[in-house]
Design a protein around this motif. Structure first.
Motif, PDB file in Angstrom:
ATOM      1  N   ILE A  35     -10.252  25.816 -13.029  1.00 40.42           N
ATOM      2  CA  ILE A  35      -8.878  25.538 -12.197  1.00 40.42           C
ATOM      3  C   ILE A  35      -8.385  24.229 -12.627  1.00 40.42           C
ATOM      4  CG2 ILE A  35      -7.970  25.225  -9.979  1.00 40.42           C
ATOM      5  CD1 ILE A  35     -11.120  26.813  -9.702  1.00 40.42           C
ATOM      6  N   TRP A  36      -7.144  24.308 -13.114  1.00 39.48           N
ATOM      7  CA  TRP A  36      -6.589  22.976 -13.669  1.00 39.48           C
ATOM      8  C   TRP A  36      -5.193  22.634 -12.834  1.00 39.48           C
ATOM      9  CZ3 TRP A  36      -3.303  23.791 -18.781  1.00 39.48           C
ATOM     10  CH2 TRP A  36      -2.929  22.707 -19.136  1.00 39.48           C
ATOM     11  N   ASP A  37      -5.342  21.435 -12.379  1.00 39.87           N
ATOM     12  CA  ASP A  37      -4.198  20.799 -11.637  1.00 39.87           C
ATOM     13  C   ASP A  37      -3.873  19.461 -12.042  1.00 39.87           C
ATOM     14  OD1 ASP A  37      -5.505  18.347 -10.102  1.00 39.87           O
ATOM     15  OD2 ASP A  37      -6.321  19.938  -8.795  1.00 39.87           O
ATOM     16  N   GLY A  38      -2.461  19.109 -11.704  1.00 38.73           N
ATOM     17  CA  GLY A  38      -2.024  17.808 -12.369  1.00 38.73           C
ATOM     18  C   GLY A  38      -0.954  17.261 -11.306  1.00 38.73           C
ATOM     19  N   MET A  39      -0.724  15.891 -11.768  1.00 46.18           N
ATOM     20  CA  MET A  39       0.377  15.236 -10.915  1.00 46.18           C
ATOM     21  C   MET A  39       0.750  13.922 -11.765  1.00 46.18           C
ATOM     22  SD  MET A  39      -1.425  13.335  -7.567  1.00 46.18           S
ATOM     23  CE  MET A  39      -0.090  12.062  -7.121  1.00 46.18           C
ATOM     24  N   GLY A  40       1.954  13.447 -11.701  1.00 48.55           N
ATOM     25  CA  GLY A  40       2.475  12.239 -12.356  1.00 48.55           C
ATOM     26  C   GLY A  40       2.032  11.073 -11.303  1.00 48.55           C
ATOM     27  N   GLN A  41       1.760  10.011 -12.279  1.00 44.77           N
ATOM     28  CA  GLN A  41       1.683   8.633 -11.645  1.00 44.77           C
ATOM     29  C   GLN A  41       2.601   7.459 -12.265  1.00 44.77           C
ATOM     30  OE1 GLN A  41      -0.014   7.507  -8.677  1.00 44.77           O
ATOM     31  NE2 GLN A  41       1.149   5.571  -9.365  1.00 44.77           N
ATOM     32  N   ASP A  42       3.252   6.815 -11.588  1.00 42.74           N
ATOM     33  CA  ASP A  42       4.025   5.889 -12.287  1.00 42.74           C
ATOM     34  C   ASP A  42       3.224   4.446 -12.219  1.00 42.74           C
ATOM     35  OD1 ASP A  42       6.949   4.526 -13.159  1.00 42.74           O
ATOM     36  OD2 ASP A  42       5.915   3.213 -11.508  1.00 42.74           O
ATOM     37  N   ILE A  43       3.200   4.233 -13.904  1.00 42.24           N
ATOM     38  CA  ILE A  43       2.555   2.800 -14.117  1.00 42.24           C
ATOM     39  C   ILE A  43       3.413   2.087 -14.954  1.00 42.24           C
ATOM     40  CG2 ILE A  43       0.479   1.974 -15.372  1.00 42.24           C
ATOM     41  CD1 ILE A  43      -0.258   3.365 -13.023  1.00 42.24           C
ATOM     42  N   LYS A  94       4.208  17.471 -13.884  1.00 41.93           N
ATOM     43  CA  LYS A  94       4.523  16.090 -14.509  1.00 41.93           C
ATOM     44  C   LYS A  94       5.305  15.276 -13.313  1.00 41.93           C
ATOM     45  CE  LYS A  94       4.680  17.173 -19.462  1.00 41.93           C
ATOM     46  NZ  LYS A  94       5.544  17.251 -20.619  1.00 41.93           N
ATOM     47  N   THR A  95       6.097  15.610 -12.760  1.00 45.50           N
ATOM     48  CA  THR A  95       6.941  14.706 -11.826  1.00 45.50           C
ATOM     49  C   THR A  95       6.599  15.078 -10.218  1.00 45.50           C
ATOM     50  OG1 THR A  95       8.725  16.465 -11.698  1.00 45.50           O
ATOM     51  CG2 THR A  95       8.874  14.845 -13.477  1.00 45.50           C
ATOM     52  N   PRO A 153      -2.205   2.254 -20.680  1.00 46.49           N
ATOM     53  CA  PRO A 153      -1.168   2.439 -21.870  1.00 46.49           C
ATOM     54  C   PRO A 153      -1.365   4.057 -22.435  1.00 46.49           C
ATOM     55  CG  PRO A 153      -3.460   1.655 -22.754  1.00 46.49           C
ATOM     56  CD  PRO A 153      -3.523   1.621 -21.068  1.00 46.49           C
ATOM     57  N   TYR A 154      -2.149   4.713 -21.797  1.00 49.43           N
ATOM     58  CA  TYR A 154      -2.309   6.102 -22.287  1.00 49.43           C
ATOM     59  C   TYR A 154      -1.219   7.204 -21.438  1.00 49.43           C
ATOM     60  CZ  TYR A 154      -6.392   4.587 -25.337  1.00 49.43           C
ATOM     61  OH  TYR A 154      -7.056   4.062 -25.967  1.00 49.43           O
ATOM     62  N   GLY A 192       6.554   1.886 -14.734  1.00 54.17           N
ATOM     63  CA  GLY A 192       7.661   2.386 -15.526  1.00 54.17           C
ATOM     64  C   GLY A 192       7.462   3.510 -16.314  1.00 54.17           C
ATOM     65  N   LYS A 193       6.265   3.844 -16.643  1.00 53.55           N
ATOM     66  CA  LYS A 193       5.843   4.911 -17.304  1.00 53.55           C
ATOM     67  C   LYS A 193       5.131   6.070 -16.546  1.00 53.55           C
ATOM     68  CE  LYS A 193       2.368   4.861 -20.023  1.00 53.55           C
ATOM     69  NZ  LYS A 193       1.374   4.531 -21.162  1.00 53.55           N
ATOM     70  N   ASN A 194       5.373   7.270 -16.742  1.00 52.20           N
ATOM     71  CA  ASN A 194       4.658   8.282 -15.962  1.00 52.20           C
ATOM     72  C   ASN A 194       3.305   8.710 -16.719  1.00 52.20           C
ATOM     73  OD1 ASN A 194       4.683  10.532 -13.858  1.00 52.20           O
ATOM     74  ND2 ASN A 194       4.687  11.757 -15.335  1.00 52.20           N
ATOM     75  N   VAL A 195       2.466   8.810 -15.963  1.00 52.80           N
ATOM     76  CA  VAL A 195       1.009   8.949 -16.591  1.00 52.80           C
ATOM     77  C   VAL A 195       0.623  10.502 -16.140  1.00 52.80           C
ATOM     78  CG1 VAL A 195      -1.502   8.478 -16.744  1.00 52.80           C
ATOM     79  CG2 VAL A 195       0.416   6.632 -17.132  1.00 52.80           C
TER      80      VAL A 195
END
Length: 800
Positions: free
Chosen positions: A333-341, A286-287, A383-384, A343-346
């Motif tokens: 396989i499942w990967d992820g990371m956060g992206q600031d949009i 997430k971060t 917005p999501y 001021g909100k973390n997507v």
């Protein structure tokens, strides 16, 4: 769509030939037609939709909330489900019935839309082709099987199925401001997507005996009831996509216990379906600023080898979305990371099998993050809470989740076309979150408002990924081959999606090209970007029409663009502006300068890196803009073999002039002699008259590039309004300080001019030779997969 199109192209039959009636106000003249205002072609503004293009004071739209429980039977390849729908009537109209879409009926041989096309007897045919030609009245078992429809109290509601649409008749009219609750139970046989086609279904992997499910258009879902159309219940043929109602979803999916599930919205029970280590990795992702494997390659391969015999249930929640899709497989396989949009973390996440690991692990999630950030810049903040990409040898979009392609060879290498195709499709499908998932246009009627607008912003996003990326949409010259086709093979962009012969160019690339021409050539970036963002902001989470887009672009920019909408969107004329002749003069020097015409030499190289064969104006301006930093320069980890592979890094004969008499004049007065000072000022000037003709029919700005004898160049941009008093022929007079060696119009190929042989004057370089060879056509492969030996293999020593 059809109403607008009919108003424009009223047809009449003369001696058995169908011709288009010219409805221009001044058809017998050479002016006043192409710049005529759209007028009554656009719908009359009202309290729902204003003349400015904004939603009106009494704008309304419906809402539908879903609570769905479903079960995936992997052995039987069946899905069963039960949904409770709460439908809100926000319209001013009482409703006696409601319409729902049954998209799975597309696969049924009896209940599909039955839109047929002409067929002929083939010289050679396979069994599958012959089976399709048989008249088969036995139900093939596919499509939605409705088990029951009841109201909130359990009482049966009458309904009728018309092909891919279902009407539920209400016991009493649903009045304005009221809502109703009803229940549907259904089941269907899941189709082999690669065999039967379509957007949803399964893919079977014989090497490991496992399935990958893409569950799309899988539940009965509400049609749109709108102020401009009423019920949008046009049949689903498999092409024209969807008009859908916004609402909130809670979905419970029971699947094999070793499956990994991704879906629209957020999973609210990861704690019960993930292992502790997977849950910890999810929290870390997430971060994280780089993708983190939540389910690892080793875990996926282990699951592939030992399928589970038990089940588990994922629960997802999604608010204010128009649809819900999901995917399920033990191969993921499942990967992820956060992206600031803003001021909100997507949370950006990708799901893919080992077959795509070499590409998706490096690129997919980073591309998601780059896409939502770039689209947010040009429209509104995403917005999501999540955005997801699934590798499924596919290309299709749904809210917060999309299905894409991009598989490597077994040795992990890939061709450059496979990589670039993957980059393009991920950006495109993730970008659909904005158009039409949020700016919710009617895809069934106006495909270009979905595919065209999205393809345009995809182009902007690709350009900001890598300045050398070979974009296939947006740059004007990529549209030339389509626009030079015979008129009987073309349709206006405004044509209904089911009636388009060449769907890709018409719905995707021609609208995208038109918008880029507006941005780069007609309006300029500052005016265009503001107006485009205003359109997106006005119609976020609403249902816009073409008139709303056209009016907003003019309202927010102060530009009268009716001539452009009329020519580019409602017409089929191409751009072909010819530089017919050049008159040249110099004070006190006699003689004529000959005009020479020719074609610019081709710049093709066989087996060269895949980069644009011509540098478009957007690339040039992006490099000049010091505020822009390309993704491949910010994050060097995405530089691969092909990034390096792609970066391997006139004077004319003297001429004679005819003389031009110079005289000092004042308005309505006879000429008088120049003073010695004025003579000195003009004595060494060069004078040129450029004469142009509009051979294609579509008016467009004229971009003129002068190349001087000393090798320097200068650009003059003449706006399209130069054609307003004569739509066929115009001239432009120039006074130059230096002698001109050659003149080229449309030097950056930014107007989609279909004939460049009439764009030149002066001396041109001799055409160079390039190697020509007979290309062997390879066997087909899964979508997005490499074929044959690629340069990456040769570099690694594995190619032959």
């Amino acid at each position: 769509m059809k109403k607008v199109f009919t108003a424009l192209l009223i047809t009449c039959t003369v001696t058995g030939v169908t011709v288009a009636q010219d409805i221009h106000n001044n058809p017998g003249s050479n002016h006043g037609n192409k710049f005529e205002q759209l007028g009554t072609i656009l719908p009359t503004p009202n309290e729902q939709r204003t003349a400015s293009g904004a939603p009106g004071a009494k704008y309304w739209q419906q809402r539908a909330d879903y609570d769905i429980k479903c079960s995936l039977d992997e052995k039987k390849l069946e899905l069963s489900g039960a949904e409770t729908v709460t439908y809100y009537n926000n319209s001013p109209d009482p409703l006696d019935y409601i319409w729902l879409q049954l998209d799975e009926n597309q696969h049924n041989n009896l209940n599909n839309a039955n839109y047929q096309t002409s067929t002929t007897m083939p010289k050679v045919a396979g069994s599958a082709q012959l089976e399709k030609a048989e008249i088969n009245t036995t139900d093939n078992g596919y499509g939605d099987k409705i088990l029951s429809i009841t109201d909130a109290l359990g009482k049966n509601l009458p309904y009728i199925i018309n092909k891919t649409m279902m009407r539920i008749d209400l016991p009493a009219a649903l009045k304005p401001g009221q809502h109703m609750v009803f229940n549907i139970k259904w089941t269907y046989k899941i189709s082999d997507r690669l065999t039967l086609g379509g957007r949803g279904g399964y893919e079977f992997f014989p090497a490991d005996g496992n399935y990958l499910f893409t569950m799309t258009q899988w539940y009965p879902r509400l049609c749109v009831y709108s102020d401009f159309q009423g019920w949008q219940n046009h049949q689903f043929t498999g092409r024209g996509e969807f008009a859908l109602t916004f609402g909130n979803f809670k979905v419970q999916m029971t699947v094999p216990a070793d499956h990994v599930v991704g879906g629209t919205g957020e999973c609210i029970n990861y704690a019960s379906v993930l292992t502790p280590s997977q849950l910890a990795r999810y929290t870390q992702a997430k971060t994280s600023k780089v993708p983190v494997e939540i389910v690892t390659l080793a875990e996926a391969q282990k699951a592939e080898a030992n399928p589970s015999k038990t089940t588990k249930t994922y629960v997802f929640q999604a608010n204010n979305v128009r649809d819900f899709a999901w995917t399920s497989s033990r191969k993921f396989i499942w990967d992820g990371m956060g992206q600031d949009i803003d001021g909100k973390n997507v949370m950006c996440m990708s799901y893919y099998g080992k077959e795509a690991y070499g590409l998706y692990r490096k690129y997919s999630t980073r591309l998601i993050a780059h896409t939502i950030k770039t689209y947010s810049h040009f429209t509104f903040p995403y917005p999501y809470p999540v955005a997801q990409s699934v590798e499924a040898s596919n290309g299709m979009e749904y809210p917060m989740i999309c299905f894409n392609n991009g598989r490597t060879e077994k040795d992990g290498t890939y061709s450059e076309s496979t990589k670039n195709g993957m980059i393009g499709v991920i950006i495109h499908e993730v970008g659909h979150n904005f158009f039409p998932m949020i700016v919710n246009s009617d895809e069934r009627q106006w495909s270009w408002m979905d595919e065209g607008l999205n393809s345009f912003v995809e182009y902007l996003t690709e350009e900001l990924w890598d300045n050398k990326f070979p974009s296939k949409k947006g740059a004007a010259y990529t549209q030339v081959d389509y626009m030079k086709l015979p008129k009987n093979e073309l349709e206006p962009i405004m044509t209904n999606s089911e009636d388009i012969v060449r769907f890709g160019p018409n719905a995707y690339t021609k609208p995208a090209t038109g918008l880029n021409i507006l941005r780069e050539t007609i309006m300029g970036r500052e005016l265009f970007d503001y107006a485009f963002k205003e359109y997106a902001r006005r119609w976020e989470f609403k249902h816009p029409t073409p008139a709303d887009f056209f009016r907003t672009m003019e309202d927010a920019s102060g530009e009268n663009l009716d001539w452009f909408w009329r020519g580019w969107f409602y017409g089929t004329d191409p751009v072909d502006i010819s530089l017919d002749s050049v008159k040249v003069a110099k004070a006190d020097i006699n003689g004529d300068i000959p005009a020479q015409f020719g074609r610019r030499p081709a710049a093709n190289k066989v087996a060269a890196p895949i980069v644009n064969n011509y540098e478009d104006i957007s690339k040039v301006r992006n490099r000049e803009d010091k505020t822009i930093q390309f993704y491949v320069d910010k994050d060097t980890s995405v530089r691969d073999f092909y990034w390096k592979y792609d970066r391997g890094l006139a004077a004319t004969d003297s001429s004679k002039f005819r003389d031009m008499t110079l005289a000092k004049t004042t308005a309505n007065a006879a000429p008088e002699p120049f003073t010695d000072e004025e003579k000195a000022k003009f004595a060494n000037k060069y004078f040129y008259e450029l004469n142009f003709s509009n051979k294609g029919g579509l008016v467009m700005p004229i971009i003129v590039q002068f190349t001087y004898v000393d090798g320097t160049k200068q650009i003059d941009r003449i706006p399209a309004q130069i054609w307003r008093l004569n739509e066929n022929h115009v001239s432009k007079f120039y006074v130059q300080d230096k002698e001109v060696a050659s003149i080229l119009i449309d030097p950056f190929r930014e107007t989609a001019d279909i004939d460049e042989t009439n764009n030149y004057w002066g001396k041109l370089p001799e055409p160079s030779k390039f190697q020509v060879f007979k290309q062997k056509v390879g066997a087909g492969t899964a979508r997005g997969q490499s074929s044959g030996v690629n340069p990456m293999q040769v570099s690694n020593g594995s190619g032959k």
